[in-house]
Write an enzyme that holds these catalytic residues in place. Structure first.
Site, mmCIF file in Angstrom:
data_model
loop_
_atom_site.group_PDB
_atom_site.id
_atom_site.type_symbol
_atom_site.label_atom_id
_atom_site.label_comp_id
_atom_site.label_asym_id
_atom_site.label_seq_id
_atom_site.Cartn_x
_atom_site.Cartn_y
_atom_site.Cartn_z
ATOM 1 N N LYS A 13 -97.972 0.266 -25.954
ATOM 2 C CA LYS A 13 -99.424 0.109 -26.209
ATOM 3 C C LYS A 13 -99.826 -0.236 -27.787
ATOM 4 O O LYS A 13 -100.525 -0.876 -28.294
ATOM 5 C CB LYS A 13 -100.410 1.126 -25.487
ATOM 6 N N ARG A 88 -108.188 7.081 -19.271
ATOM 7 C CA ARG A 88 -107.056 7.462 -18.727
ATOM 8 C C ARG A 88 -107.514 8.321 -17.296
ATOM 9 O O ARG A 88 -106.385 8.826 -16.495
ATOM 10 C CB ARG A 88 -106.306 8.654 -19.488
ATOM 11 N N ARG A 127 -88.643 7.304 -30.661
ATOM 12 C CA ARG A 127 -89.627 6.848 -31.438
ATOM 13 C C ARG A 127 -90.032 7.519 -32.827
ATOM 14 O O ARG A 127 -90.086 8.722 -32.937
ATOM 15 C CB ARG A 127 -91.079 7.055 -30.392
ATOM 16 N N ARG A 161 -93.311 12.636 -33.255
ATOM 17 C CA ARG A 161 -94.382 13.546 -32.805
ATOM 18 C C ARG A 161 -93.763 14.759 -31.985
ATOM 19 O O ARG A 161 -92.715 14.426 -31.405
ATOM 20 C CB ARG A 161 -95.196 12.641 -31.676
ATOM 21 N N ARG A 172 -96.294 13.913 -19.064
ATOM 22 C CA ARG A 172 -97.200 12.955 -19.089
ATOM 23 C C ARG A 172 -96.982 11.569 -18.159
ATOM 24 O O ARG A 172 -98.127 11.157 -18.006
ATOM 25 C CB ARG A 172 -97.109 12.234 -20.831
HETATM 26 P P1 ADP Z 1 -98.885 8.098 -25.307
HETATM 27 O O1 ADP Z 1 -97.680 7.594 -26.288
HETATM 28 O O2 ADP Z 1 -98.476 8.995 -24.123
HETATM 29 O O3 ADP Z 1 -99.414 6.868 -24.889
HETATM 30 P P2 ADP Z 1 -101.031 9.222 -26.658
HETATM 31 O O4 ADP Z 1 -100.813 8.900 -28.151
HETATM 32 O O5 ADP Z 1 -101.866 8.109 -26.114
HETATM 33 O O6 ADP Z 1 -99.643 8.993 -26.133
HETATM 34 O O7 ADP Z 1 -101.727 10.349 -26.244
HETATM 35 C C1 ADP Z 1 -101.118 11.852 -26.528
HETATM 36 C C2 ADP Z 1 -101.632 12.835 -25.958
HETATM 37 O O8 ADP Z 1 -103.081 13.011 -26.434
HETATM 38 C C3 ADP Z 1 -101.828 12.537 -24.462
HETATM 39 O O9 ADP Z 1 -100.421 13.235 -23.863
HETATM 40 C C4 ADP Z 1 -102.921 13.575 -24.069
HETATM 41 O O10 ADP Z 1 -102.789 15.033 -24.225
HETATM 42 C C5 ADP Z 1 -103.798 13.213 -25.210
HETATM 43 N N1 ADP Z 1 -104.770 12.038 -24.932
HETATM 44 C C6 ADP Z 1 -104.932 10.841 -25.547
HETATM 45 N N2 ADP Z 1 -105.858 9.881 -25.011
HETATM 46 C C7 ADP Z 1 -106.346 10.760 -24.008
HETATM 47 C C8 ADP Z 1 -107.220 10.283 -22.933
HETATM 48 N N3 ADP Z 1 -107.686 9.098 -22.969
HETATM 49 N N4 ADP Z 1 -107.708 11.295 -22.137
HETATM 50 C C9 ADP Z 1 -107.355 12.585 -22.114
HETATM 51 N N5 ADP Z 1 -106.212 13.020 -23.057
HETATM 52 C C10 ADP Z 1 -105.620 11.969 -23.882
HETATM 53 P P1 ADP Z 2 -97.254 3.820 -26.369
HETATM 54 O O1 ADP Z 2 -98.067 3.763 -27.331
HETATM 55 O O2 ADP Z 2 -97.283 3.021 -25.187
HETATM 56 O O3 ADP Z 2 -96.910 5.082 -26.069
HETATM 57 P P2 ADP Z 2 -95.381 2.647 -28.513
HETATM 58 O O4 ADP Z 2 -95.817 1.394 -28.893
HETATM 59 O O5 ADP Z 2 -95.328 3.988 -29.318
HETATM 60 O O6 ADP Z 2 -95.652 3.192 -26.915
HETATM 61 O O7 ADP Z 2 -93.460 2.211 -27.876
HETATM 62 C C1 ADP Z 2 -92.710 3.533 -27.773
HETATM 63 C C2 ADP Z 2 -91.424 3.263 -28.473
HETATM 64 O O8 ADP Z 2 -90.856 2.013 -27.832
HETATM 65 C C3 ADP Z 2 -91.587 3.029 -30.018
HETATM 66 O O9 ADP Z 2 -90.705 3.552 -30.340
HETATM 67 C C4 ADP Z 2 -91.433 1.457 -29.972
HETATM 68 O O10 ADP Z 2 -90.855 1.036 -31.325
HETATM 69 C C5 ADP Z 2 -90.531 1.058 -28.790
HETATM 70 N N1 ADP Z 2 -90.936 -0.202 -28.092
HETATM 71 C C6 ADP Z 2 -92.224 -0.721 -28.034
HETATM 72 N N2 ADP Z 2 -92.296 -1.752 -27.387
HETATM 73 C C7 ADP Z 2 -90.934 -2.170 -27.074
HETATM 74 C C8 ADP Z 2 -90.319 -3.049 -26.428
HETATM 75 N N3 ADP Z 2 -90.819 -4.139 -25.788
HETATM 76 N N4 ADP Z 2 -88.839 -3.001 -26.303
HETATM 77 C C9 ADP Z 2 -88.202 -1.924 -26.954
HETATM 78 N N5 ADP Z 2 -88.911 -0.557 -27.641
HETATM 79 C C10 ADP Z 2 -90.027 -1.140 -27.542
#
Ligand code: ADP
Ligand code: ADP
Ligand code: ZN
Length: 214
Positions: A13, A88, A127, A161, A172
């Site tokens: 995402k 979410r 990551r 992170r 998660r």
């Molecule tokens: P991910 O890589 O899992 O998509 P995010 O950066 O979106 O991670 O979220 C990290 C953490 O922040 C989540 O595990 C949760 O604790 C909190 N968080 C983020 N967005 C939301 C949301 N929309 N509702 C509740 N908690 C959230």
């Molecule tokens: P999210 O925001 O959904 O938690 P990220 O965009 O941070 O996910 O992606 C998680 C990890 O996977 C990052 O280190 C990113 O560089 C890698 N990644 C993202 N998309 C792909 C893909 N299509 N193939 C391989 N690695 C990916």
């Protein structure tokens, strides 16, 4: 244009949001980024959210919806919004409907990034991001072009992170399955969901998204 990017942790995402921002000048609204900024600044929201995030549980619906409402309110009406990591839960999805209406916007697309769960732990534990500009990378799938130097800003410091460890990722993923996946049928009923193969390469996922939003 207002779109939601939906998918479990590590689905891509954040990576794809950054590309949409670059290509279409849209604005990314990431509740995860907003919460991490609040934790860093030790605001009341940050102090409340810190331990919850470290466990991989969800922060309260009220907190994240208020963050989204404020950020959307500060945006120019013509700027498109990408919701990354929000909504979410079902209450958040309802809150977003009300927030969008209040700001005179409507939801155009909900894009689900479909991924194998087995790949997610691998993605999350590899990551890292640029400490200066936040550009995202991966130990194996997306390294900077020059070793140790950020492609986007030339920064040489990177960070990981605290919640990107295997144990927290499993929590998660469980939260995603239990609370987030159930919001899809609601959007499905409105006929606005597109599904994209999130296991494809980063480039190919971007192409699939382009075909949906352009
Ligand atoms: P991910 O890589 O899992 O998509 P995010 O950066 O979106 O991670 O979220 C990290 C953490 O922040 C989540 O595990 C949760 O604790 C909190 N968080 C983020 N967005 C939301 C949301 N929309 N509702 C509740 N908690 C959230
Ligand atoms: P999210 O925001 O959904 O938690 P990220 O965009 O941070 O996910 O992606 C998680 C990890 O996977 C990052 O280190 C990113 O560089 C890698 N990644 C993202 N998309 C792909 C893909 N299509 N193939 C391989 N690695 C990916
Ligand atoms: Zn950078």
């Amino acid at each position: 244009m207002n779109i939601i990017l939906l998918g479990p942790p590590g689905a891509g995402k954040g990576t794809q949001s950054a590309r949409l921002v670059e290509q279409y000048g849209m604005h990314q609204l990431s509740t995860g980024d907003m919460l991490r900024a609040a934790v860093k600044a030790k605001t009341p929201v940050g102090l409340e959210a810190k331990a919850v995030m470290e466990r991989g549980e969800l922060v309260s619906d009220e907190i994240v919806s208020a963050l989204i409402d404020a950020e959307l309110g500060a945006m120019a009406p013509a700027t498109g919004a990408i919701f990354d990591g929000y909504p979410r839960t079902e209450p958040q999805a309802r809150a977003l409907d009300a927030i969008l209406e209040r700001h005179g916007r409507k939801l155009d697309h909900v894009i689900e990034l479909e991924v194998d769960e087995d790949a997610l732990v691998d993605r999350i534990t590899g990551r890292f991001t640029c400490a200066n500009c936040g550009a995202g990378y991966h130990d194996r799938y997306h390294l900077p072009k020059v070793d140790g130097v950020c492609d986007r800003c030339g920064g040489t410091e990177f960070k990981r992170r605290p919640d990107d460890n295997e144990e927290t990722v499993r929590m998660r993923m469980q939260e995603y399955r239990a609370k987030t996946a159930p919001i899809l049928p609601v959007y499905d009923a409105r006929g606005i969901v597109s599904r994209v193969d999130g296991m494809a390469s980063i480039e190919d996922v971007t192409k699939a998204l382009d075909a949906i939003v352009s």
